[in-house]
Scaffold this motif. Sequence first.
Motif, short mmCIF file in Angstrom:
data_model
loop_
_atom_site.label_atom_id
_atom_site.label_comp_id
_atom_site.label_asym_id
_atom_site.label_seq_id
_atom_site.Cartn_x
_atom_site.Cartn_y
_atom_site.Cartn_z
N GLN A 170 0.81 -1.21 0.00
CA GLN A 170 0.00 0.00 0.00
C GLN A 170 0.85 1.27 0.00
O GLN A 170 0.32 2.38 -0.04
CB GLN A 170 -0.94 0.01 1.22
CG GLN A 170 -2.03 -1.05 1.19
CD GLN A 170 -1.49 -2.45 1.52
OE1 GLN A 170 -0.52 -2.58 2.27
NE2 GLN A 170 -2.11 -3.47 0.95
N ARG A 171 2.16 1.11 0.09
CA ARG A 171 3.10 2.24 0.13
C ARG A 171 2.81 3.15 1.31
O ARG A 171 3.01 4.35 1.27
CB ARG A 171 3.07 3.02 -1.18
CG ARG A 171 3.35 2.19 -2.41
CD ARG A 171 3.28 3.00 -3.68
NE ARG A 171 4.50 3.75 -3.87
CZ ARG A 171 4.55 5.01 -4.27
NH1 ARG A 171 3.42 5.69 -4.46
NH2 ARG A 171 5.70 5.63 -4.46
N GLN A 172 2.38 2.56 2.40
CA GLN A 172 2.04 3.33 3.60
C GLN A 172 3.30 3.78 4.30
O GLN A 172 4.27 3.03 4.44
CB GLN A 172 1.19 2.48 4.55
CG GLN A 172 0.72 3.21 5.79
CD GLN A 172 -0.19 2.35 6.65
OE1 GLN A 172 -0.63 1.28 6.22
NE2 GLN A 172 -0.46 2.81 7.85
N VAL A 173 3.27 5.03 4.77
CA VAL A 173 4.44 5.58 5.46
C VAL A 173 4.08 6.14 6.83
O VAL A 173 4.92 6.73 7.50
CB VAL A 173 5.12 6.69 4.62
CG1 VAL A 173 5.72 6.11 3.34
CG2 VAL A 173 4.15 7.82 4.32
N ASP A 174 2.81 5.97 7.25
CA ASP A 174 2.38 6.49 8.53
C ASP A 174 1.63 5.45 9.32
O ASP A 174 1.20 4.43 8.79
CB ASP A 174 1.51 7.73 8.34
CG ASP A 174 0.25 7.41 7.54
OD1 ASP A 174 0.27 6.48 6.71
OD2 ASP A 174 -0.78 8.09 7.75
N ASP A 175 1.50 5.69 10.62
CA ASP A 175 0.77 4.76 11.48
C ASP A 175 0.31 5.53 12.72
O ASP A 175 0.73 6.66 12.96
CB ASP A 175 1.67 3.58 11.88
CG ASP A 175 0.87 2.31 12.14
OD1 ASP A 175 -0.33 2.43 12.47
OD2 ASP A 175 1.44 1.21 12.03
N TYR A 176 -0.55 4.87 13.51
CA TYR A 176 -1.04 5.48 14.74
C TYR A 176 0.07 5.57 15.77
O TYR A 176 0.99 4.74 15.80
CB TYR A 176 -2.21 4.68 15.30
CG TYR A 176 -3.43 4.70 14.41
CD1 TYR A 176 -4.27 5.81 14.39
CD2 TYR A 176 -3.75 3.60 13.60
CE1 TYR A 176 -5.39 5.84 13.56
CE2 TYR A 176 -4.87 3.63 12.78
CZ TYR A 176 -5.68 4.75 12.76
OH TYR A 176 -6.78 4.78 11.94
N ALA A 177 -0.02 6.56 16.63
CA ALA A 177 0.99 6.74 17.68
C ALA A 177 0.76 5.76 18.83
O ALA A 177 -0.39 5.53 19.23
CB ALA A 177 0.93 8.17 18.21
N PHE A 178 1.83 5.18 19.33
CA PHE A 178 1.72 4.37 20.55
C PHE A 178 1.23 5.25 21.68
O PHE A 178 1.63 6.41 21.82
CB PHE A 178 3.08 3.78 20.93
CG PHE A 178 3.48 2.59 20.10
CD1 PHE A 178 2.66 1.47 20.02
CD2 PHE A 178 4.69 2.57 19.40
CE1 PHE A 178 3.04 0.37 19.27
CE2 PHE A 178 5.07 1.47 18.66
CZ PHE A 178 4.24 0.38 18.59
N GLY A 179 0.35 4.72 22.49
CA GLY A 179 -0.18 5.47 23.62
C GLY A 179 -1.45 6.22 23.29
O GLY A 179 -2.03 6.87 24.16
N GLY A 180 -1.86 6.18 21.99
CA GLY A 180 -3.09 6.84 21.59
C GLY A 180 -2.91 8.30 21.27
O GLY A 180 -1.80 8.84 21.25
N GLY A 181 -4.02 8.96 21.01
CA GLY A 181 -3.99 10.39 20.65
C GLY A 181 -4.34 10.59 19.19
O GLY A 181 -4.23 9.67 18.37
N ALA A 182 -4.75 11.79 18.86
CA ALA A 182 -5.15 12.12 17.49
C ALA A 182 -3.94 12.28 16.58
O ALA A 182 -2.86 12.69 17.01
CB ALA A 182 -5.97 13.40 17.50
N GLY A 183 -4.14 11.96 15.30
CA GLY A 183 -3.10 12.19 14.31
C GLY A 183 -2.22 10.99 14.06
O GLY A 183 -2.07 10.12 14.92
#
Length: 224
Positions: A46-59
């Motif tokens: 998918q050529r993904q370069v981002d992911d969710y932050a550990f510990g939660g939170g927006a963005g």
Amino acid sequence: MRIDIITCLPRLLDSFFEHSILKRAQEGGHVEVVVHDLRDYSLNKQRQVDDYAFGGGAGMVLTIEPIARCIRKLQSERTYDEVIYVTPDGERLNQKTSNRLSLTENLIILCGHYKGVDERVRTHFITKEISIGDYVLSGGELAACVIADSIIRLIPGVLNDETSALTDSFQDNLLAPPVYTRPADFEGWKVPDILLSGHEAKISDWRFQQSLERTQARRPDLLP
């Protein structure tokens, strides 16, 4: 000089380096600007370069793997003077920094996006962090362009008159003096007589005094 810019949105940079002084600088062989699509270094289909932050939170957060792969590939091909990350909490860009960077040979500029990059990138790969101001942009691409422009115009041979860059604001911690051009009289608004005198020494003194007064009025923090 060579400047490698790493971004997940390379098309944002396309037009910036294809016009005016920056275009001529590249055509004249003074600088090579190479833009790298971070997604080309992704580890998944998918050529993904981002992911969710550990510990939660927006963005979302740019992941370390594609960034590491790109930087390591570039560093295997040449030695870089600095690996720069553009971030609001970096060192504020100023003319002194641009002057120093203009004397280097190879630079990498990493553009952040979303909520930034995995902190391990900053810890293990980045050698210098730069901010262009106390505000947040959607990504680091515009900031990277600002930094590159401030550097490239200082490279000898880029400007038609090399003394032009030396008389810019901030080069001597003073703002540039006012400038005028033709016509000398527009609707009764006249150019200062001294600038029409042809007396170079007096013009130089006038410009210095104007720079000093303008700096005192607008940016007294620049003065000792």
